[in-house]
Design an enzyme around this catalytic site. Structure first.
Site, PDB file in Angstrom:
ATOM      1  N   ASP A 177     -68.212  16.654 -35.628  1.00 58.80           N
ATOM      2  CA  ASP A 177     -67.943  16.026 -36.932  1.00 58.80           C
ATOM      3  C   ASP A 177     -66.473  15.976 -37.379  1.00 58.80           C
ATOM      4  OD1 ASP A 177     -70.567  16.788 -36.712  1.00 58.80           O
ATOM      5  OD2 ASP A 177     -70.647  17.833 -38.623  1.00 58.80           O
TER       6      ASP A 177
ATOM      7  N   TRP B 107     -75.891  13.509 -31.241  1.00 56.53           N
ATOM      8  CA  TRP B 107     -76.286  14.777 -30.593  1.00 56.53           C
ATOM      9  C   TRP B 107     -77.094  14.498 -29.331  1.00 56.53           C
ATOM     10  CZ3 TRP B 107     -73.789  18.966 -31.191  1.00 56.53           C
ATOM     11  CH2 TRP B 107     -73.167  19.251 -32.408  1.00 56.53           C
TER      12      TRP B 107
END
Ligand code: FRU
Length: 491
Positions: free
Chosen positions: A39, A303
């Site tokens: 992130d 992910w």
């Protein structure tokens, strides 16, 4: 005061970062100095420069104990590397400095607020990872963690909140208070709001919004702001069931519009849509520039695809190009930051070229680090129109427009991946006044597509060898197109 853990990470990056050649990195997308990134964090302006931090494990191309890596820029495109900003080196964050945000303080200092993760053994001998919100203050390079951390912990949560899934604080200042929006697993994903006068003492205001089982099972990385008269909540829900074209990896990012009742700290969700329709986009964060633009940057990965690391990679993970946001008819429009335009070189333009069923290449329309705009002029003259990018005999990345179904189909199965994972996407998009406009940004390891001046965006990583730089066009009828191409270059 730098701890051993922070010094070790900084030293490691200094030593091993040098081994990554510039030619092995994207030209205008942020990567970590070494190792892994996820992130974007702390995306903000500080002393007239843009700062970007990121979730970072310096020592391997996989997720590990989270540090905060750090870069800064004057124009969102050329970034200067800075030493690692935070390491998980205190009891309350020993198992990770998770995502968070940053703010310039009146004192001239830079505030970072992040999630500290601490594993504890409960009464039954089970390991539990508690998450609390912590702060660090610094000068744009070195940061000191507050000695009374954490500043928001279990005692500041409402009944029913989950202290193990409580993270990703996004801070802003408004009418005399600092506000922080955080994600919590309560009600299958909620956004909590806390406020403080002094940054050290926080009070719980309310639950801004919740999933209630409709939008996944946990929300990550909230962002909350008003834009063009609309109140916007960005969230990254986990465990979303795939739904038509949306949420293929089980998670995604959503933009919700609604009414914000400031008195009661509640946000009434009205409608929402996906933020990015590609494969590799997650956990975006926004900032407001001093000239009033709302800019978003995302992790250019998901992910579910993050374990597919190319053989021999010396680092892993990239950020998207920063994108300017606007709201038009309850839709979040995204376009690459305008600063990118000053990196354009060697313009090549073709007008009203007819593309038929014979594959067409055009002189000087090629390249792997380019800004390419293709305008499809008369949609009724064909059924299918195809652009092949990053192609040679063995490789190609396909963008196909199916005019009968108003679908843009992207296929990156010929883009260097040795793995059979999700490689195709279909995106519904209609022509505007008979025209469809595609702006395609290619960098060495990615493709970002912006449709109809930002109406939809779709992001893909690609690992095609750099020598595959061809571009071809073909249609099954008589497509007419305008094409404009620039190389993107830092020299
Ligand atoms: C989102 C996320 C965040 C967390 C961070 C950990 O991708 O799971 O919720 O803070 O990554 O690296």
């Amino acid at each position: 005061m730098n701890t051993e853990k922070l010094e070790k990470a900084r030293k490691y990056e200094q030593e091993y970062g040098k081994l990554v050649l510039d030619s092995e990195r994207p030209v205008y997308h942020v990567t970590g100095t070494t190792g892994w990134i996820n992130d974007p964090n702390g995306f903000s302006e500080y002393k007239n420069e843009y700062h970007l931090f990121y979730q970072h494990y310096p020592y391997a191309n996989e997720w590990g104990d989270m540090h905060w890596g750090h870069v800064k820029s004057k124009d969102f495109i050329t970034w200067e590397r800075l030493p690692v900003a935070l390491a998980p080196d205190e009891g309350y964050d020993k198992d990770g400095c998770f995502s968070g945000s940053a703010l310039e303080l009146d004192s001239g200092e830079q505030l970072l607020i992040y999630t500290g993760v601490q594993e504890k053994i409960d009464d039954y001998g089970e390991k539990k990872r508690f998450q609390t919100q912590c702060i660090a203050i610094g000068d744009g390079r070195d940061y000191k963690k507050y000695d009374q951390n954490p500043v928001i912990s279990q005692k500041d949560l409402p009944e029913g909140a989950d202290p193990l899934e409580f993270r990703d604080p996004k801070i802003w200042f408004e009418e005399g208070f600092f506000y922080v929006a955080t994600a919590n697993k309560m009600k299958n994903g909620s956004v909590f709001l806390h406020r403080s006068k002094d940054l050290f003492h926080w009070e719980f205001c309310g639950i801004l919004a919740s999933s209630l089982g409709e939008l996944g099972n946990m929300w990550e990385c909230p962002d909350f702001f008003s834009l063009n008269g609309k109140q916007v909540l960005l969230i990254s829900p986990v465990e979303m069931k795939p739904n038509g074209e949306d949420f293929h990896p089980g998670h995604g990012t959503i933009c919700c519009f609604g009414e914000y009742d400031k008195e009661n700290y509640s946000f009434q969700r009205e409608n929402h849509h996906l933020i990015d329709y590609g494969i590799d986009f997650y956990a975006p964060q926004t900032m407001e520039t001093s000239d009033g633009r709302r800019i978003m940057i995302g992790w250019m990965q998901a992910w579910s695809t993050s374990t597919f690391v190319p053989e021999g990679a010396k680092y892993f993970g990239q950020m998207t190009v920063p994108r300017e946001l606007t709201v038009v008819n309850d839709k979040l429009y995204q376009n690459p930051v305008r600063e990118l335009e000053s990196y354009r070189q060697d313009k090549v333009a073709y007008f009203d070229v007819e593309i038929s069923n014979k594959e067409l290449t055009l002189d000087k329309i090629e390249g792997r680090v380019i800004d390419l705009t293709v305008e499809l002029l008369d949609i009724k003259q064909f059924h299918q129109f195809v652009i092949q990018l990053a192609c040679d005999k063995e490789n190609k990345t396909l963008i196909m427009y199916d005019a009968d179904r108003n679908k843009l189909c992207v296929d990156r199965s010929g883009s260097g991946f040795p793995h059979d994972i999700v490689h195709t996407r279909e995106i519904t998009i209609k022509p505007v006044k008979g025209k469809l406009k595609l702006r395609i940004l290619l960098d060495r390891y990615s493709m970002e597509i912006f449709l109809n001046d930002g109406e939809k965006a779709a992001t893909f990583t690609i690992y095609t060898p750099q020598t595959a730089a061809g571009i071809k066009f073909v249609s099954d009828g008589r497509a007419h197109v305008n094409i404009e191409k620039y190389s993107l270059n830092k020299n």
